[in-house]
Write a protein that holds these residues in place. Structure first.
Motif, short mmCIF file in Angstrom:
data_model
loop_
_atom_site.label_atom_id
_atom_site.label_comp_id
_atom_site.label_asym_id
_atom_site.label_seq_id
_atom_site.Cartn_x
_atom_site.Cartn_y
_atom_site.Cartn_z
N LEU A 27 0.83 -1.20 0.00
CA LEU A 27 0.00 0.00 0.00
C LEU A 27 0.86 1.25 0.00
CD1 LEU A 27 -2.74 1.32 0.08
CD2 LEU A 27 -2.71 1.11 2.55
N ARG A 28 1.99 1.22 0.68
CA ARG A 28 2.89 2.37 0.70
C ARG A 28 3.26 2.78 -0.72
NH1 ARG A 28 7.96 0.53 2.26
NH2 ARG A 28 8.70 0.99 0.20
N GLN A 32 2.49 6.24 -2.66
CA GLN A 32 3.51 7.07 -3.30
C GLN A 32 3.09 7.44 -4.72
OE1 GLN A 32 6.97 4.62 -2.85
NE2 GLN A 32 7.53 5.54 -0.90
N ALA A 33 2.49 6.51 -5.44
CA ALA A 33 2.00 6.81 -6.78
C ALA A 33 0.92 7.88 -6.72
CB ALA A 33 1.45 5.55 -7.45
N GLY A 34 0.03 7.77 -5.75
CA GLY A 34 -0.99 8.79 -5.56
C GLY A 34 -0.40 10.15 -5.25
N GLN A 35 0.68 10.17 -4.48
CA GLN A 35 1.33 11.44 -4.17
C GLN A 35 1.92 12.06 -5.43
OE1 GLN A 35 4.05 10.23 -1.10
NE2 GLN A 35 2.54 10.51 0.54
N LEU A 36 2.48 11.26 -6.32
CA LEU A 36 3.02 11.78 -7.57
C LEU A 36 1.91 12.35 -8.45
CD1 LEU A 36 5.66 9.03 -8.38
CD2 LEU A 36 6.11 11.40 -7.67
N LEU A 37 0.73 11.73 -8.41
CA LEU A 37 -0.41 12.21 -9.20
C LEU A 37 -1.11 13.39 -8.52
CD1 LEU A 37 0.12 9.49 -10.63
CD2 LEU A 37 -2.34 9.18 -10.73
N GLY A 38 -0.87 13.55 -7.25
CA GLY A 38 -1.53 14.62 -6.51
C GLY A 38 -2.91 14.25 -6.00
N ILE A 39 -3.31 13.01 -6.20
CA ILE A 39 -4.58 12.50 -5.70
C ILE A 39 -4.37 11.05 -5.31
CG2 ILE A 39 -6.12 14.00 -7.03
CD1 ILE A 39 -6.44 11.76 -9.07
N PRO A 40 -5.08 10.56 -4.30
CA PRO A 40 -4.92 9.14 -3.95
C PRO A 40 -5.43 8.25 -5.08
CG PRO A 40 -6.38 10.28 -2.39
CD PRO A 40 -6.02 11.25 -3.47
N LEU A 41 -4.81 7.09 -5.23
CA LEU A 41 -5.34 6.13 -6.18
C LEU A 41 -6.72 5.69 -5.71
CD1 LEU A 41 -2.31 3.79 -7.01
CD2 LEU A 41 -3.10 5.82 -8.23
N PRO A 42 -7.64 5.44 -6.64
CA PRO A 42 -8.96 4.94 -6.23
C PRO A 42 -8.81 3.67 -5.40
CG PRO A 42 -8.92 5.48 -8.57
CD PRO A 42 -7.51 5.58 -8.09
N ALA A 46 -6.20 0.50 -5.82
CA ALA A 46 -5.21 0.16 -4.80
C ALA A 46 -5.38 -1.28 -4.33
CB ALA A 46 -5.31 1.13 -3.62
N GLU A 47 -6.64 -1.71 -4.17
CA GLU A 47 -6.92 -3.10 -3.77
C GLU A 47 -6.43 -4.08 -4.83
OE1 GLU A 47 -8.33 -6.16 -1.35
OE2 GLU A 47 -8.24 -4.03 -0.88
N SER A 48 -6.67 -3.77 -6.09
CA SER A 48 -6.20 -4.63 -7.17
C SER A 48 -4.68 -4.69 -7.18
CB SER A 48 -6.73 -4.11 -8.51
OG SER A 48 -6.27 -4.89 -9.58
N LEU A 49 -4.02 -3.55 -6.96
CA LEU A 49 -2.56 -3.51 -6.97
C LEU A 49 -1.95 -4.24 -5.78
CD1 LEU A 49 -2.07 0.13 -8.22
CD2 LEU A 49 -1.46 -1.97 -9.45
N ARG A 145 -18.38 1.92 -17.20
CA ARG A 145 -18.66 1.20 -15.96
C ARG A 145 -18.62 2.20 -14.82
NH1 ARG A 145 -20.32 -4.16 -15.73
NH2 ARG A 145 -19.60 -5.13 -17.63
N PRO A 146 -19.40 1.98 -13.76
CA PRO A 146 -19.40 2.95 -12.65
C PRO A 146 -18.09 2.97 -11.87
CG PRO A 146 -20.82 1.09 -12.15
CD PRO A 146 -20.37 0.93 -13.57
N ASP A 147 -17.34 1.86 -11.90
CA ASP A 147 -16.06 1.81 -11.18
C ASP A 147 -15.29 0.58 -11.60
OD1 ASP A 147 -17.18 -0.39 -9.71
OD2 ASP A 147 -17.97 1.00 -8.23
N LEU A 148 -14.02 0.53 -11.20
CA LEU A 148 -13.15 -0.58 -11.56
C LEU A 148 -13.63 -1.89 -10.96
CD1 LEU A 148 -10.58 -1.65 -12.90
CD2 LEU A 148 -9.32 -0.93 -10.85
N ALA A 149 -14.10 -1.85 -9.72
CA ALA A 149 -14.55 -3.09 -9.05
C ALA A 149 -15.66 -3.75 -9.85
CB ALA A 149 -15.02 -2.80 -7.63
#
Length: 170
Positions: A27-28, A32-42, A46-49, A145-149
């Motif tokens: 998760l860390r 970090q990827a979310g910090q580079l994008l300036g927004i948290p990953l959905p 993140a669960e998939s990753l 689709r409404p979301d990735l899940a």
């Protein structure tokens, strides 16, 4: 809160190297990827990753797209932001429903033609929906689709029960 995304028992790619092998993303790293994008990953991304880090080569176990590794999420996002900065920014053209790119679109997969499938993180009723950002024109969220899940659950169902996801076999 993200739903648990688990394929039915026995649904694994025959060649584990195609789905990133046994590597796990902490998760860390997703943070970090979310910090580079300036927004948290959905949350569902993140669960998939947590289960895999994208694919190491083009694969067709998902209809139309191949999941990106974390670097594959950050790199196209940054490239699109750089292109926008070098040109006329990110305005929506009058003849398009969406802009060419938006900073709150998170790439999560790509097509064979290198168009990226994005998760729309703009606040509002459509937050989380899945769409496409191509090389030209506006983004496309037609029939999204409404979301990735929900997309991953549809693929797991098609693999387990047999069938299609929007007319395509995973």
């Amino acid at each position: 809160m993200a739903q648990q995304i688990s394929p039915p028992v026995g649904i694994l790619a025959p060649d584990r190297r195609l789905v990133g092998g046994p590597r796990r993303v902490r998760l860390r790293t997703a943070q970090q990827a979310g910090q580079l994008l300036g927004i948290p990953l959905p949350g569902d991304l993140a669960e998939s990753l947590r289960c895999h880090n994208g694919v190491s080569a083009w694969a067709t176990f998902l209809p139309e797209q191949s999941p990106l590794a974390l670097s594959g999420i950050v790199n196209p996002w940054q490239t699109c932001m750089d292109v926008a900065a070098e040109n006329d920014g990110l305005p929506r053209r009058p003849w398009h429903d969406e802009p060419w790119w938006h900073p709150r679109w998170v790439p999560w997969a790509e097509r064979a033609d290198s168009g990226v499938q994005v998760i729309d993180q703009r606040p509002g009723p459509d937050e989380g929906r899945i769409g496409w950002a191509g090389h030209s024109g506006g983004g496309d969220f037609t029939d999204s689709r409404p979301d990735l899940a929900s997309l991953l659950h549809a693929v797991a169902h098609a693999l387990h029960e047999g069938g299609e996801v929007r007319g395509l076999h995973p």
